[in-house]
Motif scaffolding. Structure first.
Motif, PDB file in Angstrom:
ATOM      1  N   GLY A 163       0.786  -1.114   0.028  1.00  0.00           N
ATOM      2  CA  GLY A 163      -0.030   0.153   0.149  1.00  0.00           C
ATOM      3  C   GLY A 163       0.739   1.512   0.049  1.00  0.00           C
ATOM      4  N   PHE A 164       1.959   1.374   0.704  1.00  0.00           N
ATOM      5  CA  PHE A 164       3.006   2.296   0.670  1.00  0.00           C
ATOM      6  C   PHE A 164       3.249   2.566  -0.835  1.00  0.00           C
ATOM      7  CE2 PHE A 164       7.146   4.048   0.565  1.00  0.00           C
ATOM      8  CZ  PHE A 164       7.147   5.172   1.154  1.00  0.00           C
ATOM      9  N   TRP A 165       3.834   1.490  -1.423  1.00  0.00           N
ATOM     10  CA  TRP A 165       4.127   1.786  -3.250  1.00  0.00           C
ATOM     11  C   TRP A 165       3.084   2.121  -3.800  1.00  0.00           C
ATOM     12  CZ3 TRP A 165       8.987   2.988  -2.525  1.00  0.00           C
ATOM     13  CH2 TRP A 165       9.650   1.940  -1.816  1.00  0.00           C
ATOM     14  N   ASP A 166       1.734   1.871  -3.561  1.00  0.00           N
ATOM     15  CA  ASP A 166       0.868   2.128  -4.290  1.00  0.00           C
ATOM     16  C   ASP A 166       0.515   3.835  -3.971  1.00  0.00           C
ATOM     17  OD1 ASP A 166      -2.267   3.041  -4.397  1.00  0.00           O
ATOM     18  OD2 ASP A 166      -2.519   0.809  -5.053  1.00  0.00           O
ATOM     19  N   LEU A 167       0.797   4.266  -2.790  1.00  0.00           N
ATOM     20  CA  LEU A 167       0.587   5.606  -2.447  1.00  0.00           C
ATOM     21  C   LEU A 167       1.416   6.519  -3.262  1.00  0.00           C
ATOM     22  CD1 LEU A 167      -0.518   7.736  -0.492  1.00  0.00           C
ATOM     23  CD2 LEU A 167       1.245   7.260   1.018  1.00  0.00           C
ATOM     24  N   VAL A 168       2.981   6.019  -3.446  1.00  0.00           N
ATOM     25  CA  VAL A 168       4.001   6.722  -4.045  1.00  0.00           C
ATOM     26  C   VAL A 168       4.051   6.377  -5.446  1.00  0.00           C
ATOM     27  CG1 VAL A 168       4.976   7.292  -1.793  1.00  0.00           C
ATOM     28  CG2 VAL A 168       5.764   5.175  -3.239  1.00  0.00           C
ATOM     29  N   ALA A 169       3.031   5.652  -6.062  1.00  0.00           N
ATOM     30  CA  ALA A 169       3.413   5.243  -7.470  1.00  0.00           C
ATOM     31  C   ALA A 169       3.336   6.126  -8.531  1.00  0.00           C
ATOM     32  CB  ALA A 169       2.287   4.069  -7.567  1.00  0.00           C
ATOM     33  N   GLY A 170       2.553   7.405  -8.051  1.00  0.00           N
ATOM     34  CA  GLY A 170       2.291   8.656  -9.132  1.00  0.00           C
ATOM     35  C   GLY A 170       0.971   8.562  -9.426  1.00  0.00           C
ATOM     36  N   GLY A 171       0.717   9.495 -10.314  1.00  0.00           N
ATOM     37  CA  GLY A 171      -0.877   9.618 -10.970  1.00  0.00           C
ATOM     38  C   GLY A 171      -1.579   8.480 -11.628  1.00  0.00           C
ATOM     39  N   HIS A 172      -2.389   8.685 -12.026  1.00  0.00           N
ATOM     40  CA  HIS A 172      -3.331   7.708 -12.817  1.00  0.00           C
ATOM     41  C   HIS A 172      -2.514   6.780 -13.888  1.00  0.00           C
ATOM     42  CE1 HIS A 172      -6.514   5.045 -14.456  1.00  0.00           C
ATOM     43  NE2 HIS A 172      -6.347   5.696 -15.538  1.00  0.00           N
ATOM     44  N   HIS A 173      -2.103   7.653 -14.655  1.00  0.00           N
ATOM     45  CA  HIS A 173      -1.380   6.852 -15.844  1.00  0.00           C
ATOM     46  C   HIS A 173       0.036   6.429 -15.495  1.00  0.00           C
ATOM     47  CE1 HIS A 173      -4.569   8.038 -18.596  1.00  0.00           C
ATOM     48  NE2 HIS A 173      -4.524   9.341 -18.162  1.00  0.00           N
ATOM     49  N   ARG A 174       0.704   7.276 -14.791  1.00  0.00           N
ATOM     50  CA  ARG A 174       2.154   6.973 -14.416  1.00  0.00           C
ATOM     51  C   ARG A 174       2.157   5.679 -13.470  1.00  0.00           C
ATOM     52  NH1 ARG A 174       6.259  10.901 -11.529  1.00  0.00           N
ATOM     53  NH2 ARG A 174       4.999  10.389  -9.838  1.00  0.00           N
ATOM     54  N   THR A 184      10.069   3.745  16.308  1.00  0.00           N
ATOM     55  CA  THR A 184       9.767   2.217  15.890  1.00  0.00           C
ATOM     56  C   THR A 184       8.562   2.448  15.031  1.00  0.00           C
ATOM     57  OG1 THR A 184       8.214   2.279  17.992  1.00  0.00           O
ATOM     58  CG2 THR A 184      10.563   1.312  17.779  1.00  0.00           C
ATOM     59  N   GLY A 185       7.658   3.337  15.061  1.00  0.00           N
ATOM     60  CA  GLY A 185       6.421   3.524  14.005  1.00  0.00           C
ATOM     61  C   GLY A 185       7.078   3.796  12.754  1.00  0.00           C
ATOM     62  N   VAL A 186       7.940   4.695  12.474  1.00  0.00           N
ATOM     63  CA  VAL A 186       8.711   4.829  11.070  1.00  0.00           C
ATOM     64  C   VAL A 186       9.486   3.914  10.628  1.00  0.00           C
ATOM     65  CG1 VAL A 186      10.600   6.306  10.121  1.00  0.00           C
ATOM     66  CG2 VAL A 186       8.849   7.317  11.708  1.00  0.00           C
ATOM     67  N   LEU A 187      10.068   3.131  11.351  1.00  0.00           N
ATOM     68  CA  LEU A 187      10.931   1.981  11.182  1.00  0.00           C
ATOM     69  C   LEU A 187       9.966   0.833  10.825  1.00  0.00           C
ATOM     70  CD1 LEU A 187      13.577   0.195  11.218  1.00  0.00           C
ATOM     71  CD2 LEU A 187      12.956  -0.638  13.434  1.00  0.00           C
ATOM     72  N   ALA A 188       8.777   0.672  11.224  1.00  0.00           N
ATOM     73  CA  ALA A 188       7.748  -0.292  10.979  1.00  0.00           C
ATOM     74  C   ALA A 188       7.383   0.233   9.429  1.00  0.00           C
ATOM     75  CB  ALA A 188       6.555  -0.250  12.020  1.00  0.00           C
ATOM     76  N   VAL A 189       7.267   1.306   9.195  1.00  0.00           N
ATOM     77  CA  VAL A 189       6.646   1.447   7.777  1.00  0.00           C
ATOM     78  C   VAL A 189       7.706   1.403   6.829  1.00  0.00           C
ATOM     79  CG1 VAL A 189       6.112   3.701   6.591  1.00  0.00           C
ATOM     80  CG2 VAL A 189       5.239   3.493   8.558  1.00  0.00           C
ATOM     81  N   ALA A 190       8.962   1.662   7.244  1.00  0.00           N
ATOM     82  CA  ALA A 190      10.075   1.438   6.346  1.00  0.00           C
ATOM     83  C   ALA A 190      10.321   0.024   6.281  1.00  0.00           C
ATOM     84  CB  ALA A 190      11.473   1.999   6.951  1.00  0.00           C
ATOM     85  N   VAL A 191      10.089  -0.776   7.073  1.00  0.00           N
ATOM     86  CA  VAL A 191      10.477  -2.394   6.832  1.00  0.00           C
ATOM     87  C   VAL A 191       9.276  -2.912   6.258  1.00  0.00           C
ATOM     88  CG1 VAL A 191      10.455  -4.480   8.337  1.00  0.00           C
ATOM     89  CG2 VAL A 191      11.881  -2.561   8.946  1.00  0.00           C
ATOM     90  N   ALA A 192       8.030  -2.233   6.317  1.00  0.00           N
ATOM     91  CA  ALA A 192       7.142  -2.878   5.442  1.00  0.00           C
ATOM     92  C   ALA A 192       7.078  -2.628   4.075  1.00  0.00           C
ATOM     93  CB  ALA A 192       5.750  -2.423   6.100  1.00  0.00           C
ATOM     94  N   ALA A 193       7.630  -1.392   3.854  1.00  0.00           N
ATOM     95  CA  ALA A 193       7.780  -1.033   2.546  1.00  0.00           C
ATOM     96  C   ALA A 193       9.151  -1.640   1.985  1.00  0.00           C
ATOM     97  CB  ALA A 193       8.252   0.338   2.323  1.00  0.00           C
ATOM     98  N   TYR A 194      10.131  -1.992   2.514  1.00  0.00           N
ATOM     99  CA  TYR A 194      11.394  -2.812   2.246  1.00  0.00           C
ATOM    100  C   TYR A 194      10.716  -4.089   1.791  1.00  0.00           C
ATOM    101  CZ  TYR A 194      15.130  -5.894   2.617  1.00  0.00           C
ATOM    102  OH  TYR A 194      16.054  -6.946   2.684  1.00  0.00           O
ATOM    103  N   LEU A 195      10.065  -4.741   2.648  1.00  0.00           N
ATOM    104  CA  LEU A 195       9.946  -6.343   2.301  1.00  0.00           C
ATOM    105  C   LEU A 195       8.629  -6.365   1.328  1.00  0.00           C
ATOM    106  CD1 LEU A 195      10.124  -9.085   3.522  1.00  0.00           C
ATOM    107  CD2 LEU A 195       8.134  -8.605   5.022  1.00  0.00           C
ATOM    108  N   ALA A 196       7.795  -5.359   1.209  1.00  0.00           N
ATOM    109  CA  ALA A 196       6.989  -5.582   0.028  1.00  0.00           C
ATOM    110  C   ALA A 196       7.620  -5.448  -1.402  1.00  0.00           C
ATOM    111  CB  ALA A 196       5.830  -4.422   0.229  1.00  0.00           C
ATOM    112  N   ALA A 197       8.566  -4.569  -1.509  1.00  0.00           N
ATOM    113  CA  ALA A 197       9.185  -4.284  -2.749  1.00  0.00           C
ATOM    114  C   ALA A 197      10.086  -5.441  -3.158  1.00  0.00           C
ATOM    115  CB  ALA A 197      10.307  -2.965  -2.487  1.00  0.00           C
TER     116      ALA A 197
END
Length: 346
Positions: free
Chosen positions: A27-38, A164-177
């Motif tokens: 979901g994090f990568w969905d958030l930063v993926a860009g606009g509809h087309h990109r 630890t909250g920021v670390l959880a977000v970063a680790v989740a993004a890393y694992l998903a990628a």
């Protein structure tokens, strides 16, 4: 007996971090993926990757709550009374995330697809942050024992909780990628595999920097946990670091399969290290595992139930993940309305 249940609880937490955390990271990568087309192509990979399994992954979270409530009611009471704000936000985020993910596939209007997509992506960041903040609040001793309520704000908005909250977000993004690199290559979408590989490397570096910064914060805010990380939990910490470094090397060498295995071990190692470092406390410096444990009969019954769950439920999870990895599961739900022309109106 209480030690055995505590180990079961720790394993369940690590499993949820590995599977559920990857869903939130997607979901994090969905958030930063860009606009509809990109962002259309990366989002298509994300939806295809998490679609068949995202609901099942939250079973581990339910398991964690049930085991904690049944085996350690005193700790459960204190945690709920003190950390009800981030727990409520996380619960609402999980519901909003699931509903938005499902509804985004069923609407035609671009406006509403953006609304549901934004809700899905934003809640995918809020939930792991709240989960990490809860862990930080517990580790730093902001949850009192004895069924008393601690400060509802400072208990999860303190330096340890924030890092630890920021670390959880970063680790989740890393694992998903890392997972998405494998999924994109599996479907021979090599450009998208490279897209996610770069993000996996970047998020791994960010997670490492936040983890190092977190050690300094824990040294001042949670000395018991910090001392444990530097002593009894040090082998697990070293193993986690080595696995994380190995995954990074393999990612840079385009070895997605090996990187995925090492990334899983690295993230699981973080959870295991925390559990060992905090031992023997459930609530550091105030409530030990043995003191918080339910009566012996309850623990025995719970352990039998866990054994039955392993025999009955776990094989179903294994089958689900195997079928998903082999692309043998049907598309989730109805036909994606996004496959039809999108109108600009409401």
């Amino acid at each position: 007996m209480s030690t055995t249940i505590a180990v079961v609880l720790l394993v369940a937490l690590a499993t949820y971090a590995v599977f559920g955390g990857a869903d939130f990271g997607a979901g994090f990568w969905d958030l930063v993926a860009g606009g509809h087309h990109r962002g259309a192509e990366p989002r298509a990979v994300i939806e295809r990757s998490i679609g068949p399994v995202w609901e099942a992954n939250h079973v581990w979270l339910i398991f964690v709550f049930v085991v904690t409530w049944s085996a350690f009611p005193a700790a459960y009471q204190s945690i709920m009374l003190t950390l009800f704000v981030p727990l409520t936000l996380a619960a609402l985020g999980i519901v909003l995330r699931g509903a938005s993910f499902a509804f985004r596939k069923g609407v035609v209007s671009l406006r509403y697809r953006r609304i549901f997509g934004g809700a899905f992506a934003a809640s995918s960041v809020i939930v792991p942050f709240c989960m990490g903040a809860i862990a930080g609040g517990i580790a730093s001793g902001h949850v009192p024992s004895g069924g008393e309520a601690g400060d509802p704000v400072d208990s999860w908005l303190n330096p340890a909780s924030l890092v630890t909250g920021v670390l959880a977000v970063a680790v989740a993004a890393y694992l998903a990628a890392v997972y998405l690199v494998w999924d994109a290559r599996h479907f021979r979408e090599f450009a998208l595999a490279e897209y996610f590989r770069r993000r996996a490397v970047g998020s791994a570096i960010v997670a490492a920097v936040v983890a190092v910064a977190g050690l300094f914060v824990l040294n001042s805010e949670a000395p018991h946990v910090f001392d444990g990380l530097m002593s009894r939990a040090l082998p697990a910490v070293i193993l986690s670091v080595l696995c994380g470094f190995g995954a990074l090397v393999l990612l840079m060498r385009y070895a997605a399969r090996g990187a995925r295995v090492l990334a899983v071990l690295a993230v699981a190692g973080i959870i295991v290290s925390w559990g060992i470092a905090q031992w023997p406390y459930l609530l550091p410096d105030s409530l030990t595992v043995s003191a918080a444990a339910a009566p012996h009969g309850t623990l025995v019954t719970l352990l039998v139930a866990v054994g039955l769950a392993v025999l009955i439920v776990v094989p179903g999870f294994v089958l689900l993940y195997v079928l998903d990895q082999r692309a043998l599961l049907p598309e989730e739900g109805a036909e994606d309305a996004g496959d039809r022309p999108i109108t600009s109106g409401g």
